[in-house]
Each structure stands twice: as structure tokens, then as C-alpha cells.
Design a protein around this motif. Structure first.
Motif, PDB file in Angstrom:
ATOM      1  N   LEU A   1       0.816  -1.210   0.000  1.00 21.91           N
ATOM      2  CA  LEU A   1       0.000   0.000   0.000  1.00 21.91           C
ATOM      3  C   LEU A   1       0.855   1.267   0.000  1.00 21.91           C
ATOM      4  CD1 LEU A   1      -2.804  -1.165   2.454  1.00 21.91           C
ATOM      5  CD2 LEU A   1      -2.961  -0.914  -0.028  1.00 21.91           C
ATOM      6  N   ILE A   2       1.981   1.253   0.682  1.00 20.71           N
ATOM      7  CA  ILE A   2       2.862   2.421   0.695  1.00 20.71           C
ATOM      8  C   ILE A   2       3.514   2.616  -0.669  1.00 20.71           C
ATOM      9  CG2 ILE A   2       5.016   3.321   1.664  1.00 20.71           C
ATOM     10  CD1 ILE A   2       4.055   2.166   4.372  1.00 20.71           C
ATOM     11  N   VAL A   3       3.947   1.530  -1.313  1.00 19.29           N
ATOM     12  CA  VAL A   3       4.523   1.632  -2.659  1.00 19.29           C
ATOM     13  C   VAL A   3       3.474   2.125  -3.645  1.00 19.29           C
ATOM     14  CG1 VAL A   3       5.451   0.264  -4.572  1.00 19.29           C
ATOM     15  CG2 VAL A   3       6.368  -0.021  -2.275  1.00 19.29           C
ATOM     16  N   HIS A   4       2.240   1.638  -3.503  1.00 22.13           N
ATOM     17  CA  HIS A   4       1.141   2.096  -4.358  1.00 22.13           C
ATOM     18  C   HIS A   4       0.943   3.600  -4.197  1.00 22.13           C
ATOM     19  CE1 HIS A   4      -3.028   1.170  -6.149  1.00 22.13           C
ATOM     20  NE2 HIS A   4      -2.861   2.468  -6.176  1.00 22.13           N
ATOM     21  N   LEU A   5       0.941   4.071  -2.972  1.00 15.24           N
ATOM     22  CA  LEU A   5       0.792   5.503  -2.710  1.00 15.24           C
ATOM     23  C   LEU A   5       1.960   6.298  -3.287  1.00 15.24           C
ATOM     24  CD1 LEU A   5      -0.867   7.727  -1.320  1.00 15.24           C
ATOM     25  CD2 LEU A   5       0.453   7.272   0.751  1.00 15.24           C
ATOM     26  N   ALA A   6       3.165   5.759  -3.204  1.00 14.63           N
ATOM     27  CA  ALA A   6       4.331   6.434  -3.765  1.00 14.63           C
ATOM     28  C   ALA A   6       4.235   6.533  -5.279  1.00 14.63           C
ATOM     29  CB  ALA A   6       5.609   5.696  -3.362  1.00 14.63           C
ATOM     30  N   ILE A   7       3.720   5.503  -5.933  1.00 18.56           N
ATOM     31  CA  ILE A   7       3.535   5.537  -7.393  1.00 18.56           C
ATOM     32  C   ILE A   7       2.507   6.592  -7.766  1.00 18.56           C
ATOM     33  CG2 ILE A   7       2.685   4.205  -9.373  1.00 18.56           C
ATOM     34  CD1 ILE A   7       3.997   1.737  -8.071  1.00 18.56           C
ATOM     35  N   VAL A   8       1.419   6.686  -6.995  1.00 17.24           N
ATOM     36  CA  VAL A   8       0.397   7.706  -7.259  1.00 17.24           C
ATOM     37  C   VAL A   8       1.001   9.096  -7.123  1.00 17.24           C
ATOM     38  CG1 VAL A   8      -1.752   8.716  -6.390  1.00 17.24           C
ATOM     39  CG2 VAL A   8      -1.550   6.246  -6.610  1.00 17.24           C
ATOM     40  N   ALA A   9       1.777   9.324  -6.068  1.00 15.56           N
ATOM     41  CA  ALA A   9       2.396  10.634  -5.860  1.00 15.56           C
ATOM     42  C   ALA A   9       3.395  10.952  -6.968  1.00 15.56           C
ATOM     43  CB  ALA A   9       3.077  10.679  -4.499  1.00 15.56           C
ATOM     44  N   ALA A  10       4.167   9.953  -7.403  1.00 16.50           N
ATOM     45  CA  ALA A  10       5.145  10.176  -8.469  1.00 16.50           C
ATOM     46  C   ALA A  10       4.457  10.505  -9.787  1.00 16.50           C
ATOM     47  CB  ALA A  10       6.028   8.941  -8.630  1.00 16.50           C
ATOM     48  N   LEU A  11       3.396   9.784 -10.106  1.00 15.63           N
ATOM     49  CA  LEU A  11       2.660  10.073 -11.341  1.00 15.63           C
ATOM     50  C   LEU A  11       2.013  11.452 -11.288  1.00 15.63           C
ATOM     51  CD1 LEU A  11       0.982   6.660 -12.232  1.00 15.63           C
ATOM     52  CD2 LEU A  11       2.660   7.911 -13.578  1.00 15.63           C
ATOM     53  N   LEU A  12       1.507  11.824 -10.137  1.00 15.33           N
ATOM     54  CA  LEU A  12       0.906  13.143  -9.993  1.00 15.33           C
ATOM     55  C   LEU A  12       1.957  14.234 -10.199  1.00 15.33           C
ATOM     56  CD1 LEU A  12      -1.668  14.733  -9.276  1.00 15.33           C
ATOM     57  CD2 LEU A  12      -0.946  14.621  -6.901  1.00 15.33           C
ATOM     58  N   GLY A  13       3.091  14.086  -9.567  1.00 15.85           N
ATOM     59  CA  GLY A  13       4.162  15.059  -9.751  1.00 15.85           C
ATOM     60  C   GLY A  13       4.687  15.082 -11.178  1.00 15.85           C
ATOM     61  N   PHE A  14       4.828  13.916 -11.782  1.00 17.39           N
ATOM     62  CA  PHE A  14       5.302  13.829 -13.154  1.00 17.39           C
ATOM     63  C   PHE A  14       4.302  14.478 -14.111  1.00 17.39           C
ATOM     64  CE2 PHE A  14       6.324  11.346 -17.055  1.00 17.39           C
ATOM     65  CZ  PHE A  14       7.638  11.735 -17.172  1.00 17.39           C
ATOM     66  N   GLY A  15       3.015  14.208 -13.894  1.00 19.62           N
ATOM     67  CA  GLY A  15       1.982  14.797 -14.740  1.00 19.62           C
ATOM     68  C   GLY A  15       1.914  16.309 -14.611  1.00 19.62           C
ATOM     69  N   ILE A  16       2.027  16.805 -13.395  1.00 20.67           N
ATOM     70  CA  ILE A  16       2.008  18.260 -13.180  1.00 20.67           C
ATOM     71  C   ILE A  16       3.254  18.886 -13.789  1.00 20.67           C
ATOM     72  CG2 ILE A  16       2.151  20.061 -11.421  1.00 20.67           C
ATOM     73  CD1 ILE A  16       0.315  18.312  -9.687  1.00 20.67           C
ATOM     74  N   GLY A  17       4.388  18.224 -13.654  1.00 23.52           N
ATOM     75  CA  GLY A  17       5.624  18.753 -14.232  1.00 23.52           C
ATOM     76  C   GLY A  17       5.600  18.804 -15.740  1.00 23.52           C
ATOM     77  N   LEU A  18       4.995  17.815 -16.372  1.00 25.18           N
ATOM     78  CA  LEU A  18       4.916  17.813 -17.833  1.00 25.18           C
ATOM     79  C   LEU A  18       3.939  18.868 -18.350  1.00 25.18           C
ATOM     80  CD1 LEU A  18       4.997  14.052 -18.856  1.00 25.18           C
ATOM     81  CD2 LEU A  18       6.774  15.768 -19.177  1.00 25.18           C
ATOM     82  N   ASP A  19       2.887  19.143 -17.573  1.00 25.17           N
ATOM     83  CA  ASP A  19       1.911  20.130 -18.011  1.00 25.17           C
ATOM     84  C   ASP A  19       2.394  21.555 -17.785  1.00 25.17           C
ATOM     85  OD1 ASP A  19       0.123  18.310 -18.968  1.00 25.17           O
ATOM     86  OD2 ASP A  19      -1.124  18.286 -17.160  1.00 25.17           O
ATOM     87  N   ASP A  20       3.463  21.743 -17.054  1.00 23.02           N
ATOM     88  CA  ASP A  20       4.004  23.065 -16.764  1.00 23.02           C
ATOM     89  C   ASP A  20       4.987  23.458 -17.864  1.00 23.02           C
ATOM     90  OD1 ASP A  20       4.485  25.403 -15.356  1.00 23.02           O
ATOM     91  OD2 ASP A  20       6.138  24.504 -14.240  1.00 23.02           O
TER      92      ASP A  20
END
Length: 80
Positions: free
Chosen positions: A60-79
Motif C-alpha cells: 500500500l505504501i509503494v502504491h501511494l508512492a507511485i500515485v504521488a510520483a505520477l501526480l508530480g510527473f503529470g504536473i511537471g509535464l503540463d508546466d
């Protein structure tokens, strides 16, 4: 909700999230799908966090880390 039904929903949202990330390159939508998947605990939802085995906590912690990484990656690409 039954645990078996939760497992199917969890796996479905995880597959959908990885499909959106890999095939569509839509990282924000993938983070959303994977985050929704976490709402459907694939393990025993009545079991308290402190009583869970370490491997379940790690999943569950790794799953949460993947969600956070994808969110940061997605926000970074849209900037742009």
C-alpha cells in the motif's frame, strides 16, 4: 462491501491506471485511477493498520508512492 469484490475493483483500477500511463501517456488521469484504486483495499478492510503484516503495508505504501510520483510527473509535464 465484500473483500473479493474489492480485490476485483482494486485490480481493475490498477490496470486502468497503468494503461493510461503507458499507452495514453496521460499521467494525471493515471494518478487519479490509481488513487481511486486505493479506496478499494484489496486486503481485509476490517483489519487495523497496526495489525497488518509488513508486506501488506509495503504494497500500500509503494502504491501511494507511485500515485504521488505520477501526480508530480503529470504536473511537471503540463508546466510548459
Amino acid at each position: 462491501m465484500k473483500t473479493a469484490f474489492n480485490k476485483y475493483l482494486y485490480v481493475g483500477f490498477v490496470i486502468l491506471g497503468f494503461y493510461q500511463a503507458i499507452a495514453n501517456h496521460d499521467y494525471l488521469q493515471a494518478a487519479s485511477s490509481l488513487g481511486i484504486g486505493m479506496a478499494f483495499d484489496p486486503f481485509n478492510p476490517e483489519q487495523k493498520w497496526n495489525e497488518r503484516p509488513i508486506w501488506q503495508k509495503a504494497v500500500l505504501i509503494v502504491h501511494l508512492a507511485i500515485v504521488a510520483a505520477l501526480l508530480g510527473f503529470g504536473i511537471g509535464l503540463d508546466d510548459k
